[in-house]
Design a protein around this motif. Structure first.
Motif, PDB file in Angstrom:
ATOM      1  N   GLN A   1       0.828  -1.208   0.000  1.00 40.26           N
ATOM      2  CA  GLN A   1       0.000   0.000   0.000  1.00 40.26           C
ATOM      3  C   GLN A   1       0.865   1.262   0.000  1.00 40.26           C
ATOM      4  OE1 GLN A   1      -2.486  -0.934   3.394  1.00 40.26           O
ATOM      5  NE2 GLN A   1      -4.139  -1.657   2.066  1.00 40.26           N
ATOM      6  N   GLN A   2       1.991   1.234   0.683  1.00 40.36           N
ATOM      7  CA  GLN A   2       2.901   2.384   0.671  1.00 40.36           C
ATOM      8  C   GLN A   2       3.460   2.635  -0.729  1.00 40.36           C
ATOM      9  OE1 GLN A   2       5.826   1.350   3.583  1.00 40.36           O
ATOM     10  NE2 GLN A   2       4.493   1.762   5.326  1.00 40.36           N
ATOM     11  N   GLN A   3       3.617   1.586  -1.513  1.00 39.21           N
ATOM     12  CA  GLN A   3       4.192   1.704  -2.859  1.00 39.21           C
ATOM     13  C   GLN A   3       3.119   1.864  -3.948  1.00 39.21           C
ATOM     14  OE1 GLN A   3       7.235   2.187  -3.196  1.00 39.21           O
ATOM     15  NE2 GLN A   3       8.054   1.484  -1.264  1.00 39.21           N
ATOM     16  N   ARG A   4       1.840   1.950  -3.567  1.00 36.20           N
ATOM     17  CA  ARG A   4       0.760   2.006  -4.542  1.00 36.20           C
ATOM     18  C   ARG A   4       0.923   3.156  -5.539  1.00 36.20           C
ATOM     19  NH1 ARG A   4      -3.397   4.540  -5.756  1.00 36.20           N
ATOM     20  NH2 ARG A   4      -3.312   5.938  -3.989  1.00 36.20           N
ATOM     21  N   GLU A   5       1.204   4.353  -5.066  1.00 31.65           N
ATOM     22  CA  GLU A   5       1.393   5.490  -5.979  1.00 31.65           C
ATOM     23  C   GLU A   5       2.595   5.280  -6.894  1.00 31.65           C
ATOM     24  OE1 GLU A   5       1.229   9.478  -4.464  1.00 31.65           O
ATOM     25  OE2 GLU A   5      -0.254   8.884  -2.948  1.00 31.65           O
ATOM     26  N   LYS A   6       3.649   4.726  -6.354  1.00 30.09           N
ATOM     27  CA  LYS A   6       4.838   4.439  -7.156  1.00 30.09           C
ATOM     28  C   LYS A   6       4.519   3.408  -8.244  1.00 30.09           C
ATOM     29  CE  LYS A   6       9.750   3.514  -6.492  1.00 30.09           C
ATOM     30  NZ  LYS A   6      10.802   3.169  -5.528  1.00 30.09           N
ATOM     31  N   ILE A   7       3.678   2.423  -7.900  1.00 30.39           N
ATOM     32  CA  ILE A   7       3.264   1.412  -8.875  1.00 30.39           C
ATOM     33  C   ILE A   7       2.460   2.078  -9.989  1.00 30.39           C
ATOM     34  CG2 ILE A   7       1.880  -0.673  -9.232  1.00 30.39           C
ATOM     35  CD1 ILE A   7       2.507  -1.404  -6.272  1.00 30.39           C
ATOM     36  N   GLU A   8       1.558   2.994  -9.622  1.00 27.56           N
ATOM     37  CA  GLU A   8       0.761   3.712 -10.625  1.00 27.56           C
ATOM     38  C   GLU A   8       1.652   4.489 -11.585  1.00 27.56           C
ATOM     39  OE1 GLU A   8      -2.184   6.188  -8.745  1.00 27.56           O
ATOM     40  OE2 GLU A   8      -3.494   4.480  -8.339  1.00 27.56           O
ATOM     41  N   LYS A   9       2.629   5.190 -11.050  1.00 29.34           N
ATOM     42  CA  LYS A   9       3.544   5.967 -11.905  1.00 29.34           C
ATOM     43  C   LYS A   9       4.395   5.052 -12.779  1.00 29.34           C
ATOM     44  CE  LYS A   9       3.829   9.939  -8.855  1.00 29.34           C
ATOM     45  NZ  LYS A   9       4.631  10.660  -7.880  1.00 29.34           N
ATOM     46  N   PHE A  10       4.809   3.916 -12.214  1.00 30.12           N
ATOM     47  CA  PHE A  10       5.667   2.985 -12.936  1.00 30.12           C
ATOM     48  C   PHE A  10       4.929   2.366 -14.121  1.00 30.12           C
ATOM     49  CE2 PHE A  10       7.725  -1.148 -13.623  1.00 30.12           C
ATOM     50  CZ  PHE A  10       9.062  -0.776 -13.688  1.00 30.12           C
ATOM     51  N   PHE A  11       3.681   1.951 -13.913  1.00 30.11           N
ATOM     52  CA  PHE A  11       2.916   1.292 -14.964  1.00 30.11           C
ATOM     53  C   PHE A  11       2.022   2.251 -15.748  1.00 30.11           C
ATOM     54  CE2 PHE A  11       3.569  -2.524 -12.165  1.00 30.11           C
ATOM     55  CZ  PHE A  11       4.372  -3.211 -13.059  1.00 30.11           C
ATOM     56  N   GLY A  12       1.904   3.502 -15.299  1.00 24.03           N
ATOM     57  CA  GLY A  12       1.052   4.495 -15.962  1.00 24.03           C
ATOM     58  C   GLY A  12       1.686   5.010 -17.228  1.00 24.03           C
ATOM     59  N   PRO A  13       1.080   5.952 -17.870  1.00 23.68           N
ATOM     60  CA  PRO A  13      -0.145   6.669 -17.502  1.00 23.68           C
ATOM     61  C   PRO A  13      -1.378   5.860 -17.878  1.00 23.68           C
ATOM     62  CG  PRO A  13       0.675   7.513 -19.565  1.00 23.68           C
ATOM     63  CD  PRO A  13       1.666   6.469 -19.106  1.00 23.68           C
ATOM     64  N   GLY A  14      -2.519   6.353 -17.393  1.00 24.34           N
ATOM     65  CA  GLY A  14      -3.779   5.720 -17.729  1.00 24.34           C
ATOM     66  C   GLY A  14      -4.103   4.504 -16.890  1.00 24.34           C
ATOM     67  N   ILE A  15      -3.400   4.339 -15.775  1.00 26.71           N
ATOM     68  CA  ILE A  15      -3.650   3.176 -14.909  1.00 26.71           C
ATOM     69  C   ILE A  15      -3.832   3.645 -13.473  1.00 26.71           C
ATOM     70  CG2 ILE A  15      -2.593   1.114 -13.887  1.00 26.71           C
ATOM     71  CD1 ILE A  15      -1.366   0.477 -16.534  1.00 26.71           C
ATOM     72  N   ARG A  16      -4.861   3.091 -12.843  1.00 21.89           N
ATOM     73  CA  ARG A  16      -5.086   3.278 -11.414  1.00 21.89           C
ATOM     74  C   ARG A  16      -4.823   1.920 -10.771  1.00 21.89           C
ATOM     75  NH1 ARG A  16      -9.945   2.506  -8.399  1.00 21.89           N
ATOM     76  NH2 ARG A  16     -11.054   2.197 -10.362  1.00 21.89           N
ATOM     77  N   VAL A  17      -4.207   1.913  -9.607  1.00 29.43           N
ATOM     78  CA  VAL A  17      -3.828   0.658  -8.949  1.00 29.43           C
ATOM     79  C   VAL A  17      -4.547   0.533  -7.611  1.00 29.43           C
ATOM     80  CG1 VAL A  17      -1.910  -0.639  -7.920  1.00 29.43           C
ATOM     81  CG2 VAL A  17      -1.561   0.604 -10.056  1.00 29.43           C
ATOM     82  N   THR A  18      -5.093  -0.650  -7.383  1.00 26.38           N
ATOM     83  CA  THR A  18      -5.594  -0.992  -6.055  1.00 26.38           C
ATOM     84  C   THR A  18      -4.859  -2.236  -5.594  1.00 26.38           C
ATOM     85  OG1 THR A  18      -7.403  -2.373  -6.865  1.00 26.38           O
ATOM     86  CG2 THR A  18      -7.899  -0.040  -6.515  1.00 26.38           C
ATOM     87  N   VAL A  19      -4.614  -2.304  -4.298  1.00 28.62           N
ATOM     88  CA  VAL A  19      -3.902  -3.449  -3.720  1.00 28.62           C
ATOM     89  C   VAL A  19      -4.731  -3.968  -2.561  1.00 28.62           C
ATOM     90  CG1 VAL A  19      -1.794  -4.203  -2.571  1.00 28.62           C
ATOM     91  CG2 VAL A  19      -1.673  -2.455  -4.332  1.00 28.62           C
ATOM     92  N   GLU A  20      -4.925  -5.278  -2.538  1.00 27.20           N
ATOM     93  CA  GLU A  20      -5.650  -5.865  -1.414  1.00 27.20           C
ATOM     94  C   GLU A  20      -5.097  -7.247  -1.093  1.00 27.20           C
ATOM     95  OE1 GLU A  20      -9.647  -7.864  -3.139  1.00 27.20           O
ATOM     96  OE2 GLU A  20      -9.636  -5.676  -3.164  1.00 27.20           O
ATOM     97  N   GLN A  21      -5.321  -7.619   0.157  1.00 27.36           N
ATOM     98  CA  GLN A  21      -4.871  -8.926   0.622  1.00 27.36           C
ATOM     99  C   GLN A  21      -6.085  -9.846   0.642  1.00 27.36           C
ATOM    100  OE1 GLN A  21      -2.690  -8.705   4.254  1.00 27.36           O
ATOM    101  NE2 GLN A  21      -2.086 -10.840   4.186  1.00 27.36           N
ATOM    102  N   VAL A  22      -5.987 -10.964  -0.083  1.00 29.38           N
ATOM    103  CA  VAL A  22      -7.125 -11.885  -0.153  1.00 29.38           C
ATOM    104  C   VAL A  22      -6.995 -13.050   0.825  1.00 29.38           C
ATOM    105  CG1 VAL A  22      -7.838 -11.309  -2.490  1.00 29.38           C
ATOM    106  CG2 VAL A  22      -6.091 -13.019  -2.160  1.00 29.38           C
ATOM    107  N   GLU A  23      -5.778 -13.441   1.116  1.00 31.65           N
ATOM    108  CA  GLU A  23      -5.493 -14.442   2.143  1.00 31.65           C
ATOM    109  C   GLU A  23      -4.225 -14.006   2.851  1.00 31.65           C
ATOM    110  OE1 GLU A  23      -5.612 -18.532   0.999  1.00 31.65           O
ATOM    111  OE2 GLU A  23      -7.394 -18.244  -0.234  1.00 31.65           O
ATOM    112  N   GLU A  24      -3.779 -14.803   3.800  1.00 31.00           N
ATOM    113  CA  GLU A  24      -2.668 -14.382   4.654  1.00 31.00           C
ATOM    114  C   GLU A  24      -1.439 -13.909   3.878  1.00 31.00           C
ATOM    115  OE1 GLU A  24       0.197 -16.164   8.136  1.00 31.00           O
ATOM    116  OE2 GLU A  24      -1.818 -16.973   7.907  1.00 31.00           O
ATOM    117  N   SER A  25      -0.998 -14.656   2.886  1.00 28.31           N
ATOM    118  CA  SER A  25       0.204 -14.249   2.158  1.00 28.31           C
ATOM    119  C   SER A  25      -0.069 -13.976   0.682  1.00 28.31           C
ATOM    120  CB  SER A  25       1.296 -15.310   2.306  1.00 28.31           C
ATOM    121  OG  SER A  25       0.891 -16.495   1.657  1.00 28.31           O
ATOM    122  N   GLU A  26      -1.345 -13.752   0.343  1.00 26.15           N
ATOM    123  CA  GLU A  26      -1.703 -13.515  -1.048  1.00 26.15           C
ATOM    124  C   GLU A  26      -2.157 -12.071  -1.254  1.00 26.15           C
ATOM    125  OE1 GLU A  26      -4.417 -16.448  -2.544  1.00 26.15           O
ATOM    126  OE2 GLU A  26      -3.182 -18.086  -1.789  1.00 26.15           O
TER     127      GLU A  26
END
Length: 163
Positions: free
Chosen positions: A127-152
């Motif tokens: 989550q701390q790197q979410r904005e950095k991920i958006e800039k890295f893979f952008g433009p035109g991309i919004r990123v969401t990050v979520e945990q679905v299981e303990e290590s996933e």
């Protein structure tokens, strides 16, 4: 071919087989040892999502999907360089592993979901790197990050309509 030439007493063909066959065999074995298998789709992509992909997917989303769903050679893991640049791969042993991808629609927008096994990199770091991920893979991309299981961890790369 070299064995047959040796059995027939034709040393010239035997040498050709030896000098060309052995390096080809070694090269093939080296490629097989450095092979990285394609990442599977965790859910088959529906025709509706394929249509949405054709309309909305960014070049980066298409490149990521194409890169991770084909055989790669000489890499240790899919997206290893990207994860390292984003600060999500402290070292090779703790690197998150891309275990699957899927395509879906989120709020009417095409989304490429990257499914990581991330036992050593916690959700807070992602989550701390979410904005950095958006800039890295952008433009035109919004990123969401979520945990679905303990290590996933699931990172959704969502196409953004920029009108």
């Amino acid at each position: 071919m070299g064995v047959v030439a040796y059995a027939l007493g034709k040393p010239t063909l035997n040498l050709i087989g030896f000098f060309y066959g052995v390096p080809l065999l070694l090269g093939g074995l080296a490629l097989k040892a450095a092979e990285l298998k394609p990442t599977p789709f965790s859910v088959p992509t529906s025709p509706e999502i394929l249509s949405l992909r054709e309309q909305q997917a960014t070049p980066t989303q298409n490149q990521i999907r194409n890169d991770v769903t084909r055989y790669r050679y000489g890499q240790e893991a899919h997206l290893d360089d990207s994860l390292e640049r984003l600060g999500l791969s402290p070292n090779d042993e703790e690197r998150p592993i891309l275990k699957g991808i899927r395509e879906t629609a989120i709020e009417g927008q095409y989304a490429l979901i990257l499914e990581f096994d991330s036992p050593f990199v916690p959700l807070e770091t992602w989550q701390q790197q979410r904005e950095k991920i958006e800039k890295f893979f952008g433009p035109g991309i919004r990123v969401t990050v979520e945990q679905v299981e303990e290590s996933e961890i699931e990172a959704a790369l969502i196409a953004v309509n920029e009108e």
